[in-house]
Scaffold this motif. Structure first.
Motif, mmCIF file in Angstrom:
data_model
loop_
_atom_site.group_PDB
_atom_site.id
_atom_site.type_symbol
_atom_site.label_atom_id
_atom_site.label_comp_id
_atom_site.label_asym_id
_atom_site.label_seq_id
_atom_site.Cartn_x
_atom_site.Cartn_y
_atom_site.Cartn_z
ATOM 1 N N TYR A 278 -40.210 4.724 20.453
ATOM 2 C CA TYR A 278 -39.220 5.469 19.675
ATOM 3 C C TYR A 278 -39.518 5.327 18.183
ATOM 4 O O TYR A 278 -40.519 4.700 17.794
ATOM 5 C CB TYR A 278 -37.806 4.968 19.998
ATOM 6 N N ASP A 279 -38.661 5.923 17.355
ATOM 7 C CA ASP A 279 -38.927 5.935 15.914
ATOM 8 C C ASP A 279 -37.820 5.220 15.136
ATOM 9 O O ASP A 279 -37.004 4.487 15.707
ATOM 10 C CB ASP A 279 -39.135 7.359 15.399
ATOM 11 N N GLU A 280 -37.802 5.464 13.812
ATOM 12 C CA GLU A 280 -36.876 4.745 12.914
ATOM 13 C C GLU A 280 -35.415 5.142 13.084
ATOM 14 O O GLU A 280 -34.518 4.477 12.532
ATOM 15 C CB GLU A 280 -37.301 4.964 11.452
ATOM 16 N N LYS A 281 -35.136 6.210 13.853
ATOM 17 C CA LYS A 281 -33.753 6.644 14.010
ATOM 18 C C LYS A 281 -32.904 5.625 14.786
ATOM 19 O O LYS A 281 -31.684 5.744 14.843
ATOM 20 C CB LYS A 281 -33.696 8.004 14.689
ATOM 21 N N THR A 282 -33.565 4.615 15.385
ATOM 22 C CA THR A 282 -32.795 3.529 16.008
ATOM 23 C C THR A 282 -31.971 2.782 14.959
ATOM 24 O O THR A 282 -30.864 2.329 15.237
ATOM 25 C CB THR A 282 -33.727 2.530 16.719
ATOM 26 N N ASP A 283 -32.520 2.665 13.754
ATOM 27 C CA ASP A 283 -31.785 2.013 12.658
ATOM 28 C C ASP A 283 -30.545 2.814 12.277
ATOM 29 O O ASP A 283 -29.509 2.243 11.921
ATOM 30 C CB ASP A 283 -32.684 1.861 11.426
ATOM 31 N N ILE A 284 -30.639 4.133 12.330
ATOM 32 C CA ILE A 284 -29.516 5.004 11.958
ATOM 33 C C ILE A 284 -28.366 4.844 12.956
ATOM 34 O O ILE A 284 -27.194 4.812 12.558
ATOM 35 C CB ILE A 284 -29.967 6.479 11.899
ATOM 36 N N TRP A 285 -28.685 4.725 14.242
ATOM 37 C CA TRP A 285 -27.662 4.539 15.274
ATOM 38 C C TRP A 285 -26.774 3.327 14.968
ATOM 39 O O TRP A 285 -25.566 3.337 15.228
ATOM 40 C CB TRP A 285 -28.349 4.360 16.635
ATOM 41 N N LYS A 286 -27.354 2.286 14.395
ATOM 42 C CA LYS A 286 -26.641 1.018 14.203
ATOM 43 C C LYS A 286 -25.815 0.978 12.923
ATOM 44 O O LYS A 286 -24.976 0.087 12.745
ATOM 45 C CB LYS A 286 -27.653 -0.133 14.214
ATOM 46 N N ILE A 287 -26.043 1.908 12.005
ATOM 47 C CA ILE A 287 -25.358 1.885 10.711
ATOM 48 C C ILE A 287 -23.832 1.865 10.848
ATOM 49 O O ILE A 287 -23.167 1.060 10.174
ATOM 50 C CB ILE A 287 -25.834 3.051 9.819
ATOM 51 N N PRO A 288 -23.205 2.718 11.673
ATOM 52 C CA PRO A 288 -21.736 2.696 11.747
ATOM 53 C C PRO A 288 -21.167 1.349 12.164
ATOM 54 O O PRO A 288 -20.143 0.905 11.624
ATOM 55 C CB PRO A 288 -21.426 3.784 12.790
ATOM 56 N N ASP A 289 -21.827 0.667 13.102
ATOM 57 C CA ASP A 289 -21.336 -0.634 13.561
ATOM 58 C C ASP A 289 -21.449 -1.689 12.461
ATOM 59 O O ASP A 289 -20.546 -2.508 12.276
ATOM 60 C CB ASP A 289 -22.105 -1.075 14.800
ATOM 61 N N VAL A 290 -22.568 -1.671 11.743
ATOM 62 C CA VAL A 290 -22.744 -2.640 10.659
ATOM 63 C C VAL A 290 -21.768 -2.333 9.527
ATOM 64 O O VAL A 290 -21.145 -3.243 8.964
ATOM 65 C CB VAL A 290 -24.201 -2.620 10.148
ATOM 66 N N SER A 291 -21.594 -1.067 9.189
ATOM 67 C CA SER A 291 -20.665 -0.690 8.122
ATOM 68 C C SER A 291 -19.225 -1.029 8.498
ATOM 69 O O SER A 291 -18.432 -1.411 7.635
ATOM 70 C CB SER A 291 -20.779 0.809 7.818
ATOM 71 N N ASN A 292 -18.890 -0.895 9.767
ATOM 72 C CA ASN A 292 -17.547 -1.248 10.225
ATOM 73 C C ASN A 292 -17.271 -2.729 9.967
ATOM 74 O O ASN A 292 -16.162 -3.117 9.575
ATOM 75 C CB ASN A 292 -17.387 -0.937 11.707
ATOM 76 N N PHE A 293 -18.295 -3.562 10.161
ATOM 77 C CA PHE A 293 -18.157 -4.983 9.825
ATOM 78 C C PHE A 293 -17.942 -5.165 8.330
ATOM 79 O O PHE A 293 -17.073 -5.931 7.902
ATOM 80 C CB PHE A 293 -19.400 -5.753 10.272
ATOM 81 N N PHE A 294 -18.731 -4.463 7.531
ATOM 82 C CA PHE A 294 -18.592 -4.581 6.077
ATOM 83 C C PHE A 294 -17.189 -4.205 5.617
ATOM 84 O O PHE A 294 -16.597 -4.890 4.780
ATOM 85 C CB PHE A 294 -19.603 -3.670 5.369
ATOM 86 N N LEU A 295 -16.649 -3.119 6.139
ATOM 87 C CA LEU A 295 -15.358 -2.605 5.676
ATOM 88 C C LEU A 295 -14.207 -3.525 6.040
ATOM 89 O O LEU A 295 -13.203 -3.585 5.319
ATOM 90 C CB LEU A 295 -15.121 -1.201 6.235
ATOM 91 N N GLY A 296 -14.329 -4.250 7.151
ATOM 92 C CA GLY A 296 -13.293 -5.203 7.508
ATOM 93 C C GLY A 296 -11.944 -4.540 7.744
ATOM 94 O O GLY A 296 -11.861 -3.375 8.145
ATOM 95 N N HIS A 297 -10.881 -5.277 7.447
ATOM 96 C CA HIS A 297 -9.521 -4.785 7.692
ATOM 97 C C HIS A 297 -8.635 -4.999 6.468
ATOM 98 O O HIS A 297 -7.488 -5.432 6.586
ATOM 99 C CB HIS A 297 -8.929 -5.474 8.921
ATOM 100 N N VAL A 298 -9.177 -4.696 5.301
ATOM 101 C CA VAL A 298 -8.403 -4.819 4.065
ATOM 102 C C VAL A 298 -7.683 -3.505 3.789
ATOM 103 O O VAL A 298 -7.970 -2.474 4.409
ATOM 104 C CB VAL A 298 -9.323 -5.182 2.872
ATOM 105 N N GLU A 299 -6.760 -3.543 2.856
ATOM 106 C CA GLU A 299 -6.026 -2.330 2.481
ATOM 107 C C GLU A 299 -6.993 -1.263 1.976
ATOM 108 O O GLU A 299 -7.813 -1.517 1.099
ATOM 109 C CB GLU A 299 -4.994 -2.660 1.397
#
Length: 353
Positions: A278-299
């Motif tokens: 496969y190609d680099e688009k595997t990294d793109i699939w994972k972005i939402p999950d990693v960003s969801n961690f970054f955003l956390g549960h703050v106001e």
């Protein structure tokens, strides 16, 4: 008739006062937009971590802290003579990591622990040397003969400890949707850099689950994201028909992209030779999950997620070809940040009306 002039003045004044207020309001809005533009311009400049800055050292040299002059990467002899181990702070499949000291500065010394994985270790060193930029941890020296790498020390550690760090009183002021989104932008910026690196399109293969992804990145003291571990970074060259496979074992779970999972069902035993690349688009699939961690549960984080919904849905397309590029994701993240900062600033302006 004598009261007519008086009547005219009374009608004129109420029209004149709002026009002055409107002019002041317009000036305030223009000033606000100008300040916002300057802030975002400065912010995006700091995010432009793709190529080295003009003031960065030439290849084979480094500087950090308050030091102005560049020094050559430390050699085997210099590392053995000048670097002192303090304590072991981590150990993985490939290497052991020591907090160390060099010229009264804290540094990190990494040493190979499994001789069977020396090729992975040397590949990581090769990547670290070739990809030096503001996206990548700073290389201070290395010794190939002794399988040793010396890098800059970041006391806040890997991104796995982000939430704990943000609950420390000193950093609680950083625990906002704004700062968290900036970290997500930094992360996507690293992925964009790897996909358009000086070496070509590189895939972040050490990313089979969220915890593993977070362990590959460091949080700097000024709250930026650096990639730290480059041991598993294969090259994609679509024009030459060169794709990749992240390891030789079966990958499972929703975190990895669909094309990384065994496609022939439970009834067919896994065989690495039959697994399609496969190609680099595997990294793109994972972005939402990693960003969801970054955003956390703050106001405000749910509002950010709402604005990112469409781009994240596109990242999760089953067909890799339908997913956006890292550059497109980065552009969207930046637009959302600009929009939300503007919206956060506008309520005060509306009250002036």
């Amino acid at each position: 008739m004598e009261k007519k002039p008086h009547f005219v003045r009374r009608e004129f004044l109420p029209r004149e006062v709002p026009s002055i207020s409107l002019a002041l309001l317009l000036a305030a809005v223009l000033l606000l937009n100008a300040l916002l533009y300057l802030y975002l311009n400065k912010f995006y400049s700091s995010l432009g971590r793709v190529e080295p800055d003009p003031g960065v050292c030439p290849f084979g040299h480094f500087k950090f802290g308050a030091v102005k002059n560049c020094s050559p990467w430390l050699s085997c002899e210099a590392i053995n003579r000048e670097v002192r181990k303090l304590k072991c702070v981590g150990e993985g499949a490939v290497k052991k990591v020591f907090l160390s000291e060099w010229k009264e500065k804290k540094v990190v010394l990494s040493q190979l622990t499994n001789s069977e994985l020396k090729e992975d270790f040397l590949h990581g060193l090769k990547m670290l040397k070739a990809l030096q930029s503001k996206h990548v941890v700073r290389l201070l020296g290395y010794c190939e003969q002794q399988f040793t790498i010396l890098t800059e020390y970041h006391p806040l550690g890997s991104l796995r400890g982000l939430n704990e760090t943000l609950h420390i009183p000193k950093y609680k002021g950083m625990n906002t949707w704004h700062r968290r989104l900036m970290l997500a932008i930094d992360y996507v910026g690293v992925i964009r850099y790897l996909h358009s690196s000086p070496l070509g399109t590189l895939v972040m293969c050490d990313s089979n689950d969220l915890d593993k992804v977070l362990s590959q990145y460091l949080l700097t003291s000024d709250f930026h994201v650096l990639v730290n571990d480059l041991d598993a970074l294969p090259l994609v060259n679509k024009s030459a028909g060169r794709l990749v496979k992240c390891g030789h074992r079966e990958l499972r779970g929703e975190f990895v992209a669909p094309e990384q999972r065994w496609p022939y069902g439970e009834d067919v035993p896994f065989e690495d030779d039959l697994m399609p690349p496969y190609d680099e688009k595997t990294d793109i699939w994972k972005i939402p999950d990693v960003s969801n961690f970054f955003l956390g549960h703050v106001e405000g984080s749910d509002i950010v997620r709402l604005h990112l919904f469409d781009i994240h849905a596109a990242c999760k397309k089953k067909d890799p070809a339908e997913r956006p590029s890292a550059q497109e994701v980065l552009d969207t993240y930046r637009k959302v940040l600009t929009l939300l900062i503007r919206e956060a600033a506008m309520p005060g302006t509306r009250e002036m009306l």
